[in-house]
Write a protein that holds these residues in place. Structure first.
Motif, mmCIF file in Angstrom:
data_model
loop_
_atom_site.group_PDB
_atom_site.id
_atom_site.type_symbol
_atom_site.label_atom_id
_atom_site.label_comp_id
_atom_site.label_asym_id
_atom_site.label_seq_id
_atom_site.Cartn_x
_atom_site.Cartn_y
_atom_site.Cartn_z
ATOM 1 N N ILE A 110 -38.747 21.573 5.500
ATOM 2 C CA ILE A 110 -38.895 21.698 6.950
ATOM 3 C C ILE A 110 -37.803 20.943 7.695
ATOM 4 N N VAL A 111 -37.547 19.677 7.325
ATOM 5 C CA VAL A 111 -36.538 18.896 8.044
ATOM 6 C C VAL A 111 -35.143 19.512 7.892
ATOM 7 N N PRO A 112 -34.677 19.862 6.668
ATOM 8 C CA PRO A 112 -33.348 20.498 6.582
ATOM 9 C C PRO A 112 -33.278 21.790 7.386
ATOM 10 N N THR A 113 -34.337 22.604 7.333
ATOM 11 C CA THR A 113 -34.318 23.865 8.080
ATOM 12 C C THR A 113 -34.268 23.613 9.579
ATOM 13 N N ALA A 114 -35.048 22.641 10.052
ATOM 14 C CA ALA A 114 -35.046 22.330 11.482
ATOM 15 C C ALA A 114 -33.695 21.776 11.928
ATOM 16 N N ARG A 115 -33.061 20.930 11.102
ATOM 17 C CA ARG A 115 -31.741 20.392 11.480
ATOM 18 C C ARG A 115 -30.705 21.504 11.526
ATOM 19 N N ALA A 116 -30.780 22.431 10.547
ATOM 20 C CA ALA A 116 -29.824 23.539 10.556
ATOM 21 C C ALA A 116 -30.038 24.434 11.777
ATOM 22 N N GLU A 117 -31.294 24.687 12.124
ATOM 23 C CA GLU A 117 -31.573 25.512 13.297
ATOM 24 C C GLU A 117 -31.099 24.837 14.567
ATOM 25 N N LEU A 163 -39.315 20.703 16.629
ATOM 26 C CA LEU A 163 -39.103 21.790 15.666
ATOM 27 C C LEU A 163 -39.792 21.481 14.335
ATOM 28 N N VAL A 164 -39.635 20.243 13.867
ATOM 29 C CA VAL A 164 -40.276 19.857 12.605
ATOM 30 C C VAL A 164 -41.790 19.976 12.727
ATOM 31 N N GLU A 169 -46.875 22.694 11.593
ATOM 32 C CA GLU A 169 -48.132 23.256 12.098
ATOM 33 C C GLU A 169 -48.287 24.712 11.681
ATOM 34 N N GLN A 170 -47.190 25.481 11.731
ATOM 35 C CA GLN A 170 -47.268 26.885 11.329
ATOM 36 C C GLN A 170 -47.614 27.023 9.845
#
Length: 473
Positions: A110-117, A163-164, A169-170
């Motif tokens: 989640i954290v890597p994906t949120a940072r990339a987004e 975002l994280v 939550e999703q």
């Protein structure tokens, strides 16, 4: 390297060659030992240089400490969602995911994906997006997200933490939503069952069969009681008829016995009359014989008249004897036969009466047994109705309790949510001015000592190079 070093591998094997090739300027001892006094003398000679370098470094540190940007720590608290206790959970709620699973998911996905987004959204592909680290106890249901940055990066950090949180939550909402849907289906099904259980039409339909069975059994009981009463009246009538027949026979027997007794009395009377008539007849005949022996007219007249009387007495005697022998005996036999016949009639009626009583007892027992069976059927059906009503009330109570339990479980579903997002620390987290000045002073002293040693080394090297070569002299 034993050809160039001594046995310990620390000093040149040929010390003379070293001293010739590398003479040491000044009155230094020719051995390789380092004297602490020499070091102290060196530091004393270069003290102004050391202090000057230290002052410069401290000054630069002060300039940095006063002009640097303050860095704050931004913290977000995520509370892992909870699901209501299941049948095998011992009544305690459970987490949607274990803290270890949540931390692993945050760290690896989640954290890597949120940072990339966020980097793509901000147009920053150089990795300048703030970093996110996980804090808090490993087994705690609260996970802390921490990021460091200045005031101008507070918005980016808040956006990154949001975002994280949204992604987490999703991910975890699928489990909570699946359970919520399942519990909603259970509640709907239980409410339908409760409505069906409360429906009076269903109750009447279920009670109808039992009530019809009760009505049929009660009708059967009434019919059996009526038939029993009718048969009992019939049997009582037959018993009364037998009693009347017995009483009639007894009366006839008593009447015949009375007549027989009178016949016996009549026989006694006849016997007495026959005896008297015979005596009278004997006396008359004796009188005739005496008159014949006398031969007088009066005697003849008396003989003539006595003959008539004897003849009359003889006829009377014959009648009495005939009545005694024939008529009386026949009448006695007839009466005795009638008495015997009446006794037989009485015995027959007693037997009939006994048979009727046996039939009555058997019939009453059969009717009573059938009535008891029907009464047992009525009792069983009424008990079944009572059990049905109790089961209905119990079912209603169970359904209401199950619905309340499902509603409680629905209320106990807590989704994953943030207690607070990107809350800035009250004080900067980077080093303070005093710490920077202290570190600058230590670093300046170290750097000054180093510069002093380098300066001393360069001076010695220059002196060495300026010495004449002994081979040329």
């Amino acid at each position: 390297m034993t050809d160039e070093q001594g046995t310990e591998g620390r000093y040149p094997a040929n010390r003379r060659t070293q001293e010739t090739d590398f003479p040491i300027a000044g009155p230094y001892p020719a051995d390789d030992e380092i004297s602490l006094y020499d070091l102290w003398n060196l530091l004393v000679r270069q003290k102004y240089l050391i202090l000057g370098v230290a002052a410069v470094v401290v000054a630069l540190s002060f300039v940095y400490a006063t002009t640097r940007e303050p860095v704050y720590e931004y913290t977000s608290a995520i509370e892992i969602g909870r699901l209501p206790a299941g049948e095998n959970d011992g009544g305690e709620s459970r987490l949607v995911e274990t803290p270890a699973q949540t931390r692993s998911r945050l760290k690896n996905t989640i954290v890597p994906t949120a940072r990339a987004e966020l980097a793509e959204e901000l147009g920053d592909e150089s990795g300048g997006v703030p970093g996110v680290s996980l804090a808090g106890e490993e087994e705690s249901s609260i996970v802390l997200l921490t990021s460091s940055g200045g005031l101008e990066r507070g918005g980016e950090i808040s956006q990154l933490h949001s975002l994280v949180l949204n992604r987490l939550e999703q991910v975890q909402q699928r489990d909570t939503q699946a359970l919520r849907n399942d519990l909603n289906r259970q509640q709907s099904s239980l409410e339908d069952e409760l409505e069906l259980t409360r429906d009076e039409r269903v109750l009447r339909a279920r009670r109808g069969q039992r009530e019809r069975a009760i009505a049929a059994a009660e009708d059967q009981i009434e019919s059996l009681q009526t038939a029993r009463d009718e048969r009992e009246l019939e049997l009582r009538s037959r018993i009364q008829s037998a009693d009347r027949a017995i009483a009639k026979a007894n009366d006839q027997q008593e009447a015949a016995q009375a007549r027989l007794d009178r016949l016996d009395e009549r026989a006694d009377v006849l016997d007495e009359r026959i005896s008297a008539t015979r005596n009278l007849l004997a006396d008359l005949r004796e009188t005739q014989r005496r008159g014949l022996r006398g031969g007088s007219d009066d005697g003849l007249l008396g003989l003539f008249m006595g003959s008539q009387e004897v003849s009359s007495l003889q006829q009377r005697l014959d009648q009495l004897i005939d009545e005694r022998r024939f008529d009386l005996d026949e009448r006695r036999k007839d009466l005795q036969n009638r008495i015997s016949e009446m006794e037989r009639t009485k015995d027959e009626q007693r037997d009939i009466k006994a048979q009727i009583r046996e039939e009555q007892e058997e019939l009453m027992a059969r009717f009573d047994r059938q009535i008891r069976e029907q009464q047992r059927t009525v009792s069983e059906q009424r008990a079944a109705l009572q059990r049905m009503e109790a089961e209905r009330e119990n079912d209603i109570a169970n359904r209401e309790r199950e619905i309340a339990d499902v509603q409680g479980r629905l209320e106990n579903i807590r989704p994953t949510e943030a207690s607070f997002v990107a809350t800035r620390s009250l004080q900067p987290t980077n080093a303070g001015t005093r710490l920077i000045l202290a570190l600058g002073a230590v670093l300046g002293l170290m750097l000054g000592v180093f510069v002093a040693f380098i300066r001393e080394f360069l001076a010695n090297a220059r002196a060495y190079r300026e010495q004449p070569d002994p081979d040329q002299t």
